[in-house]
Enzyme design. Structure first.
Site, PDB file in Angstrom:
ATOM      1  N   ASP A 466      47.610  -3.517  11.313  1.00 33.98           N
ATOM      2  CA  ASP A 466      47.791  -2.584  10.194  1.00 33.98           C
ATOM      3  C   ASP A 466      48.989  -1.675  10.434  1.00 33.98           C
ATOM      4  OD1 ASP A 466      46.413  -1.447  12.337  1.00 33.98           O
ATOM      5  OD2 ASP A 466      45.327  -0.022  11.087  1.00 33.98           O
ATOM      6  N   ARG A 470      49.470   4.386  15.798  1.00 32.02           N
ATOM      7  CA  ARG A 470      48.330   5.265  16.083  1.00 32.02           C
ATOM      8  C   ARG A 470      47.222   4.500  16.819  1.00 32.02           C
ATOM      9  NH1 ARG A 470      47.001   5.632   9.838  1.00 32.02           N
ATOM     10  NH2 ARG A 470      45.598   3.865   9.610  1.00 32.02           N
ATOM     11  N   ASP A 471      46.111   5.183  17.042  1.00 27.95           N
ATOM     12  CA  ASP A 471      45.002   4.594  17.804  1.00 27.95           C
ATOM     13  C   ASP A 471      44.242   3.589  16.944  1.00 27.95           C
ATOM     14  OD1 ASP A 471      44.059   6.395  15.989  1.00 27.95           O
ATOM     15  OD2 ASP A 471      42.802   7.517  17.400  1.00 27.95           O
ATOM     16  N   GLU A 472      44.936   2.562  16.535  1.00 30.65           N
ATOM     17  CA  GLU A 472      44.321   1.568  15.666  1.00 30.65           C
ATOM     18  C   GLU A 472      44.944   0.208  16.000  1.00 30.65           C
ATOM     19  OE1 GLU A 472      42.224   1.742  11.408  1.00 30.65           O
ATOM     20  OE2 GLU A 472      43.578   3.324  11.947  1.00 30.65           O
ATOM     21  N   ASP A 479      44.917  -6.036   4.793  1.00 27.36           N
ATOM     22  CA  ASP A 479      46.351  -5.786   4.846  1.00 27.36           C
ATOM     23  C   ASP A 479      47.122  -7.105   4.873  1.00 27.36           C
ATOM     24  OD1 ASP A 479      44.741  -3.613   5.823  1.00 27.36           O
ATOM     25  OD2 ASP A 479      46.553  -2.582   6.468  1.00 27.36           O
ATOM     26  N   TRP A 537      39.505  -7.498   1.495  1.00 30.09           N
ATOM     27  CA  TRP A 537      39.571  -7.697   2.942  1.00 30.09           C
ATOM     28  C   TRP A 537      38.995  -9.079   3.302  1.00 30.09           C
ATOM     29  CZ3 TRP A 537      40.540  -3.277   0.723  1.00 30.09           C
ATOM     30  CH2 TRP A 537      41.360  -2.359   1.357  1.00 30.09           C
ATOM     31  N   GLU A 750      52.072   3.844   4.731  1.00 31.52           N
ATOM     32  CA  GLU A 750      50.680   3.521   4.427  1.00 31.52           C
ATOM     33  C   GLU A 750      50.273   4.096   3.074  1.00 31.52           C
ATOM     34  OE1 GLU A 750      47.919   5.265   7.178  1.00 31.52           O
ATOM     35  OE2 GLU A 750      46.359   3.812   6.652  1.00 31.52           O
ATOM     36  N   HIS A 771      53.177   0.627   7.615  1.00 31.75           N
ATOM     37  CA  HIS A 771      52.070  -0.225   7.194  1.00 31.75           C
ATOM     38  C   HIS A 771      52.674  -1.205   6.187  1.00 31.75           C
ATOM     39  CE1 HIS A 771      48.423   1.755   8.633  1.00 31.75           C
ATOM     40  NE2 HIS A 771      47.687   1.063   7.780  1.00 31.75           N
TER      41      HIS A 771
HETATM   42  C1  BGC Z   1      43.811   0.845   8.220  1.00 26.96           C
HETATM   43  C2  BGC Z   1      44.090   0.084   6.955  1.00 26.96           C
HETATM   44  C3  BGC Z   1      42.837  -0.649   6.610  1.00 26.96           C
HETATM   45  C4  BGC Z   1      41.835   0.410   6.230  1.00 26.96           C
HETATM   46  C5  BGC Z   1      40.552  -0.079   5.647  1.00 26.96           C
HETATM   47  C6  BGC Z   1      42.778   1.869   7.870  1.00 26.96           C
HETATM   48  O1  BGC Z   1      42.460   2.715   8.891  1.00 26.96           O
HETATM   49  O2  BGC Z   1      44.954   1.371   8.800  1.00 26.96           O
HETATM   50  O3  BGC Z   1      45.287  -0.450   6.772  1.00 26.96           O
HETATM   51  O4  BGC Z   1      42.942  -1.722   5.788  1.00 26.96           O
HETATM   52  O5  BGC Z   1      41.646   1.317   7.285  1.00 26.96           O
HETATM   53  O6  BGC Z   1      39.485   0.749   5.823  1.00 26.96           O
END
Ligand code: BGC
Length: 872
Positions: A466, A470-472, A479, A537, A750, A771
């Protein structure tokens, strides 16, 4: 080899599956073959091909066989030879057969098979036995071994995988140039291995191998809300197997086992989000050479291999693909500097300088500056900080495993002047082949396209992520679902996404629900396995294999993913119940539409159940088509009927008899139109003129989120509302694509307003500047503004259908299709519209320009001028 004096066209660019030429360690024992023709005489049609397969077998004569295949196939042609075995190295060349005779041979293309059978692996997973407190002391380890090589080695390979990340050295030299090996797969099911060429590194007699380890996704903290640790296990270990093949074909195998030793190195911390800390003061560069000893090293611990299948890569590895020089360097005093690389991206810094010794240089990374200092709130809990403690002397250093998302960096603790020679940013991502280009006469639109490209580069890091900062950095399914059409035009993504889609299938629940992100891990408040089928999704299971098939004609991928695609639609169907309306389930809807509150992105304008039901209809339609293509005719009938029934239910529930959609949002009209849900062409005409009116009333501002944005421009085009589509594209008021450009974006944000009009950062907790999802408009730029789209799978038939407008005076799109390069360039002239198209050999095309009859095009270059026409 010619007829009537014309040379028979010679195939070029012979390829195996989706691999680059020369790839080592592939897993396909019957790899499909493809080739292009650069040029061919008029009337050329391949009627067959001769395929010469040479298998190298050390110690024996090569096995050379010629196969004759009939027909005009030249893309993903079935393997003509015998099934290949582990380690076999094959060379293929192809000659065409046609009315012009049999051509000269193509160049050879080569691949080598990896280890296909479980029995091929004799090594064990080995790593440091950890200190008592594995939780607080998470220092990465290293392992090493010495071995003897015979003096008649003709081929030397290293097969390597890890619980964590691994980087090998042999006799003091780095092995290969791959990064983040072995990448991230759903480790509990599938663990990828990499194959390296050691031919130049092995010497007769004594040799040593050393392997750096790091926690990686295996056991590092991953995810939001504090993340989870040790998701897959708490060991940090590697499985390594060196195979030395001798001139008589015998093999010496050196595999990781309990005779290897382990210890710590200079890396004190290596964390995906937090960065890497290294103490170079007592680093011993000779640790991976022979004869090295260190009393603190001890025997390795041996770890369980787990239940994962070891799998070969289907796509390219992550590599450094570019280096960015600073565009500005600002001194902040006391050895602290702020550097701007001019471009948001994924990568790591390499610094070069001189130290008197004892200093610590600290590198911090961020996407933005505020008041001349790094702005780090968008990183959330990721520290994105690398640090190195230096001994006296000259140094060149970069972290070994760290990767960050940033445009700016702060370097502190620097001795002396920091110049452009002192630092470079190394761009890292999956090393896919670039296959698509777009340009227009509008510089802002070009910058938007560049931003889309850079968001793709930043986020295709082994999995489709995504965001990179960041912490992801997770494989969010929605996406990539919306971005795959754009991505597959720009880069050759099928190899990489094919692996990731296998993980989508293995991570699906028994009921067919697809997780929000793949690989899936329980996180924060989301500890439960996914329960509800979430539209947009989860639809990745149907729509992404479908897009890849349209773009590459890879029918096997479609076939392999079919059970996953079908399970998804069946689950959506089961949960929708008899009325076929998706209601009562958790939905993310038109996520992040500009009207949604900053901290409740799912509360968008459009009814989430409308979005979900529209997607249900769409996935059922595409699944019916998939079933037809792979020969599942009963399913094709069933899902075709289901798609029609859902469309009627949708119309009854959400559409009015006078062409209105419930809620009346841009996204609602756009989904209804692009997914062909209007019951009649007349209602579609009325509906799309309402959509155009909505866009005009909004002054060209976008009002859509993740679900509506990929379809809104197409909906306007389908309705003949080109003027409104261009208005939407060209507005630079917030929110819009060009607003981001006007605010200085170098990647896609984003949120439409990640940066607010007053220059401050959106207060929402979820505010990234990198994003790709809202960059899904790229697909429309390519197909509609440029005018290059596939009409049959793999671009075997091409549709050139540019819709000039918006004051653009020219545009072009170019794509290396599976058949070779196709391109279109149009230019508005005083006398009309001039179009130049290039149609690859083996395909046909239609050129469709508004106000004129469609023109059929055969392969080759065509220049066509259309007389004056009304340009929007
Ligand atoms: C992500 C997104 C994702 C979304 C859905 C976010 O934190 O960065 O791109 O699709 O959460 O909940």
């Amino acid at each position: 080899m010619s007829s009537a004096g014309v040379l028979a066209p010679r195939p070029v660019s012979v390829r195996f599956e989706h691999h680059a030429d020369g790839r080592l360690g592939i897993g396909e024992s019957r790899p499909r073959l493809s080739w292009h023709y650069d040029t061919a005489p008029e009337g050329f049609r391949q009627s067959g091909a001769v395929i010469e397969v040479t298998v190298d077998i050390p110690g024996r004569d090569s096995e050379v066989t010629e196969y004759l295949v009939d027909g005009d196939e030249q893309v993903l042609v079935s393997w003509p030879g015998r099934t290949l075995a582990s380690r076999e190295r094959v060379h293929v060349r192809v000659a065409s057969i046609s009315d012009f005779g049999t051509s000269e041979w193509s160049e050879h293309a080569t691949v080598e098979l990896g280890l296909l059978d479980e029995d091929d692996w004799s090594g064990r997973f080995v790593g440091p036995g950890w200190p008592e407190d594995r939780e607080t002391d998470r220092r990465p380890g290293r392992v090493r071994a010495e071995f003897t090589a015979p003096d008649d080695v003709v081929r030397a390979r290293l097969y390597l995988t890890a619980h964590g990340l691994a980087q090998a050295e042999v006799n003091g030299s780095r092995v290969g140039d791959e990064e983040l090996t072995p990448g991230w797969t759903s480790y509990q099911h599938r663990l990828r291995y990499a194959t390296f060429d050691l031919d130049q590194l092995i010497v007769p007699g004594a040799n040593a191998i050393g392997i750096w380890l790091s926690d990686g996704w295996w056991r590092d903290r991953i995810g939001f809300e504090g993340g989870s640790r040790n998701v897959y296990g708490d060991d940090q270990s590697v499985l390594a197997q060196i195979e030395l093949t001798r001139s008589d074909g015998r093999r010496t195998v050196v595999a990781s086992d309990d005779s290897w030793t382990a210890g710590f190195g200079p890396i004190m911390l290596s964390s995906i989000y937090d960065g890497e800390h290294v103490d170079l003061r007592d680093d011993d560069a000779s640790w991976s050479t022979t004869g090295w000893t260190d009393p603190s090293w001890s025997d390795v611990a041996v770890f369980d291999r787990g239940s994962a299948r070891l799998v070969a890569p289907t796509g390219p590895p992550v590599r450094c693909t570019d280096e960015l020089a600073p565009v500005s360097i600002d001194s902040k005093g006391s050895g602290r500097w702020i550097i701007d690389f001019g471009q948001n991206h994924s990568g790591r810094l390499r610094i070069t300088g001189h130290s008197a010794g004892g200093s610590t240089v600290v590198l911090r990374h961020a996407e933005l500056l505020e008041d001349g200092e790094l702005y780090t709130r968008t990183l959330r809990q990721a520290k994105a900080t690398d640090a190195v403690e230096l001994p006296p002397g000259d140094f060149t250093w970069q972290p070994r495993f760290a990767i960050h998302g940033y445009r700016y960096a702060e370097i502190s603790g620097w001795e002396g002047e920091l110049t452009a020679e002192s630092v470079v940013s190394r761009v890292l991502h999956t090393d896919m082949q670039r296959v698509g280009w777009f340009e227009s006469s509008n510089a802002e639109v070009n910058r938007l396209h560049e931003n889309i490209l850079w968001s793709m580069r930043s986020n295709f890091v082994d999995i489709p992520m995504d965001c990179p900062q960041r912490d992801e950095r997770l494989g969010w399914t929605g996406d990539i679902q919306v971005f795959a059409p754009t991505a597959s035009f720009l880069y050759s993504v099928t190899g990489m996404l094919s692996s990731w889609l296998e993980d989508v299938a293995v991570e699906q629940t028994d009921r067919g629900t697809v997780p929000f992100y793949v690989p899936y891990l329980p996180l924060g408040s989301w500890q439960h396995a996914p329960v509800d089928p979430v539209a947009v999704w989860g639809d990745v299971a149907v729509l992404t294999p479908d897009v890849l098939h349209q773009r590459t004609a890879d029918i096997e991928l479609l076939r392999r993913q079919y059970p996953s695609a079908k399970a998804w639609v069946d689950e959506v169907h089961a949960r929708a119940g008899e009325d076929l309306i998706c209601a009562g389930t958790m939905q993310l809807g038109d996520w992040l539409d500009p009207a949604a509150p900053a901290d409740e992105p799912e509360l968008a304008t459009t009814d989430p159940y409308l979005v979900a039901t529209a997607y249900f209809a769409r996935s059922a339609q595409r699944l019916a088509l998939t079933a037809k293509i792979i020969g599942e005719s009963e399913d094709a009938q069933f899902y075709g009927d289901l798609a029609s029934a859902v469309a009627s239910a949708y119309a009854d529930r959400f559409l009015s008899a006078d062409g209105r959609v419930e809620g009346g949002s841009q996204a609602a009209y756009a989904l209804t139109t692009t997914f062909r849900l209007w019951p009649t062409p007349e209602l579609q005409r009325v509906g799309t003129s309402r959509l155009a009116a909505l866009v005009n009333d909004a002054g060209g501002r976008v009002a859509t989120g993740f679900a509506g944005t990929p379809v809104v421009s197409d909906a306007l085009t389908l309705g003949g509302q080109d003027e409104a589509a261009y208005r939407l594209l060209l507005s630079d008021e917030c929110p819009s694509w060009l607003y981001m450009v006007r605010m200085g974006a170098t990647t896609i944000w984003e949120r439409w307003d990640s940066m607010l009009p007053d220059g401050t950062v959106n207060p929402g907790d979820m505010t990234s500047f990198n994003h790709y999802a809202l960059g899904s408009v790229g697909d429309w730029l390519h197909r509609v503004v440029g005018g290059l789209a596939p009409e049959a799978p793999g671009y075997r038939r091409i549709r050139f259908a540019p819709r000039p407008g918006g004051g653009l005076t020219s545009a072009s799109a170019r794509h290396v299709t599976p058949y070779g390069e196709a391109s279109i360039e149009w230019r508005v002239m005083d006398i009309g519209l001039h179009v130049t198209c290039v149609v690859p050999v083996g395909t046909s095309a239609v050129l469709d320009v508004p106000g004129h009859d469609a023109v059929e095009l055969a392969h080759g270059r065509h220049d066509v001028t259309f007389g004056l026409l009304a340009v929007a």
